[in-house]
Design a protein around this motif. Structure first.
Motif: not given
Ligand code: CP
Length: 302
Positions: A160-167, A189-195, A218-226
């Motif tokens: 189970r992999m949880t991906v968090i951030g700017d999806l 998949l975890v993010s605010p509605a905006e992402w 496992v957690i995968m963090c993603l960068r905020i792609q400004k």
């Protein structure tokens, strides 16, 4: 259209390719010794990087050198892309100079597919806009094969992999959405509605705490792609980013955490996590060399 000459998407790999690439890279990383294959190639490899890169560019370059290929680097800055040259013209002109194998990074989502049918070219995708980053997803998966799968792709089934951030802007997620079902990895998949990514079939929630409490290996963090956001999107993102930052305590119950890089320590992930014993981040980087060596051997071999 001949997919076998190009690696533009996870879809270009058969199931047997997938297993041998992932298990082969994991074994090579474990042994720490790399054997040059028979039949090294001196065909030049063009590295066309039209967006910034450190890991992908350098690991493909080192992989090409391992296999005997001379490399030619062309970046957006300082080349005729600054004068308006298109990618198609650049590929045709470089082919006239005797280069037919290319690793390409482009800002255009899906922008490499149209070159599949050009005679004589062999292309490997180094990341296309918000589309795919297939070699990154493979190196992530090979890292998990080694860390959680006892060296076997079948060892990832049910992970189970949880991906968090700017999806929304993540091409790494674009490739993982194709790769996960083939490996039996369960994505959350975890993010605010905006992402939130558009049209994704995988489980999505904006409740980070609930997702992590619900069983995550496992957690995968993603960068905020400004760089891919409008100024309005960027301003909204600033408001939500703190609530979605991954904290050291989030790692208590997981086996490890991934980040494709570059990491903005203290932004999408707590700064002290840099030296956390469960970090797989530098293992991913090292695995990138093994995965990319195998991809170039398969796709750019003689
Ligand atoms: N993960 C990744 O693609 O890193 P670079 O942008 O540095 O290549």
């Amino acid at each position: 259209m001949d997919s076998a000459k190009h690696f533009l998407s996870i879809d270009d790999l058969s199931d047997s390719d997938l297993v041998s690439i992932l298990e082969g890279a994991a074994a090579a990383a474990r042994s720490g010794s790399w054997q040059a294959p028979m039949g090294r190639s001196d065909a030049p490899v063009g590295l066309l990087f039209l967006e910034p890169s450190t890991r992908t560019r350098v690991s493909f370059e080192r992989a090409a050198q391992r296999l005997g290929h001379p490399t030619i680097l062309v970046e957006a800055k300082g080349s005729s892309f600054e004068k308006g040259e298109t990618l198609e013209d650049a590929l045709m002109n470089l082919r006239a100079l005797g280069i037919s194998r290319f690793v390409v990074r482009t800002a255009e989502t899906g922008g490499l597919d149209k070159y599949r049918s050009i005679e004589g070219l062999r292309l490997v995708n180094g990341g296309d806009g918000t589309g795919e980053h297939p070699s990154q997803a493979l190196l992530d998966a090979a890292t998990l094969v080694e860390a959680c799968g006892r060296g076997r792709v079948t060892g990832l089934r049910g992970l189970r992999m949880t991906v968090i951030g700017d999806l929304r802007h993540s091409r790494v997620l674009g490739s993982w959405l194709k790769l996960a079902p083939r490996l039996g990895v369960e994505l959350r998949l975890v993010s605010p509605a905006e992402w939130k990514p558009a049209g994704t079939p995988a489980t999505w929630t904006d409740d980070k705490a609930a997702a992590l409490a619900n069983g995550t290996d496992v957690i995968m963090c993603l960068r905020i792609q400004k760089e891919r956001m409008s100024s309005a999107e960027g301003a909204t993102s600033k408001g939500v980013q703190k609530s979605y930052r991954v904290e050291g305590s989030d790692f208590d119950r997981v086996q490890g955490f991934l980040h494709p890089g570059p990491v903005n320590w203290g932004v999408e992930i707590e700064a002290s996590a840099r030296s956390h014993p469960k970090s797989l981040v530098l293992k991913q980087v090292a695995m990138g060399l093994e995965i990319r060596t195998e991809l170039l051997r398969r796709y750019f071999g003689a």
